[in-house]
Design an enzyme around this catalytic site. Structure first.
Site, mmCIF file in Angstrom:
data_model
loop_
_atom_site.group_PDB
_atom_site.id
_atom_site.type_symbol
_atom_site.label_atom_id
_atom_site.label_comp_id
_atom_site.label_asym_id
_atom_site.label_seq_id
_atom_site.Cartn_x
_atom_site.Cartn_y
_atom_site.Cartn_z
ATOM 1 N N HIS A 1 7.936 -51.527 6.034
ATOM 2 C CA HIS A 1 6.986 -50.533 5.524
ATOM 3 C C HIS A 1 6.741 -50.676 4.031
ATOM 4 C CE1 HIS A 1 10.759 -47.987 5.112
ATOM 5 N NE2 HIS A 1 10.170 -47.684 3.968
ATOM 6 N N SER B 1 14.123 -47.912 0.031
ATOM 7 C CA SER B 1 13.737 -48.673 1.216
ATOM 8 C C SER B 1 13.704 -50.156 0.875
ATOM 9 C CB SER B 1 12.344 -48.254 1.693
ATOM 10 O OG SER B 1 12.370 -46.996 2.299
#
Length: 289
Positions: free
Chosen positions: A117, A242
């Site tokens: 992502h 992330s």
């Protein structure tokens, strides 16, 4: 392409470049490389104003507080020392010009691994990639100090399980850089194993958006549980971490077992586990031109 149905780990690239099926190790681990260290010449000591104050993680909902209980993270100040030198801050924009932040880690001299992502929206096929031209990568950044300068992105990678189906189990990717700074920063080892990873000692470091801009923070802990495609832990993380390596330290350096991707669910944070298919893609992406 093949006439056969593609599995979820079929690699895709932002520029459509096909990958050679060669050069994949038959072993279950790729060894880490310490690098030559920083060269503190002026060209690498670029200074930046404090950017990134408005960054957020590109994953919807991923900026909820994922610090579990008291915050156990500590700041890394020796970011030019290996393996922290091989951890990078990632900044990029979406199609609306909104700035996003992620973390990555070198797997070769010109390639960093990160979350899927952090390179692709999770649907839309090739059209779902973010624009490589908007990416800036700072290895070992420490606030306004950037001991290795900065790099841009030449190509983004992920797999069809993420680019088409948006599956959490396929949320991983990589960025091919326009520099070879991994030769200086060093790069992480990584491995796959089919056994449970529970109770293995691990560390996670990155560039969380709840801390002052452009600082590296992290924490040590252990794996709470693992499944075929996931590693779970109570190590504190936050949005913009992330893509961080979930790694263990061995005698010869750090070995990643997963890519941090998700905040709290059922009391744990989690990462996308490095399976044999992920391991093979990392090798192909790292070796690609």
């Amino acid at each position: 392409g093949s006439a056969f149905a593609a599995g979820p780990d079929t690699p895709v690239a932002s520029d459509g470049l096909a990958l050679a099926e060669t050069g994949v190790s038959s072993a279950n681990a790729v060894a880490p490389f310490k690098g030559s260290g920083p060269r503190f010449d002026l060209s690498l000591k670029e200074r930046f104003t404090a950017a990134g104050t408005n960054r957020r993680d590109p994953r919807p909902g991923n900026n909820e507080r994922t610090v579990i209980g008291a915050d156990g993270r500590f700041r890394v100040n020796n970011t030019s020392d290996y393996p922290f030198s091989a951890i990078v801050e990632i900044s990029f924009d979406d199609e609306n010009g909104d700035e996003f932040g992620c973390t990555g880690w070198f797997i070769s001299k010109n390639t960093i691994a990160t979350a899927g992502h952090c390179v692709h929206q999770g649907s839309g096929g090739v059209d779902g990639f973010y624009d490589p031209a908007t990416y800036t990568i700072w290895p070992g950044r420490n606030g306004s100090s950037t001991p290795f300068g900065k790099c841009g992105a030449r190509r983004l990678y992920t797999v069809t399980g993420w680019s088409v189906d948006g599956k959490k189990s396929s949320d991983y990717g990589a960025i091919k850089l326009d520099c070879n700074k991994g030769s200086q920063t060093g790069f992480f080892g990584y491995f796959f194993d089919t056994v449970s990873l529970a109770n293995r000692a691990i560390k996670i470091f990155g560039y969380p958006c709840d801390k002052p801009a452009d600082q590296m923070w992290g924490m040590a802990g252990s794996v709470a549980s693992s499944t075929t495609n996931s590693v779970k832990y109570t190590i504190d993380t936050f949005g913009c971490q992330s893509g961080s390596a979930v790694y263990e330290t061995r005698d010869d350096g750090p070995y990643a077992m997963a890519v941090h991707a998700y905040g709290v669910s059922g009391g744990t944070n989690s990462g996308t586990r490095i399976t044999k298919a992920v391991f093979n893609n990392f090798q192909k992406w790292g070796a690609a031109p």
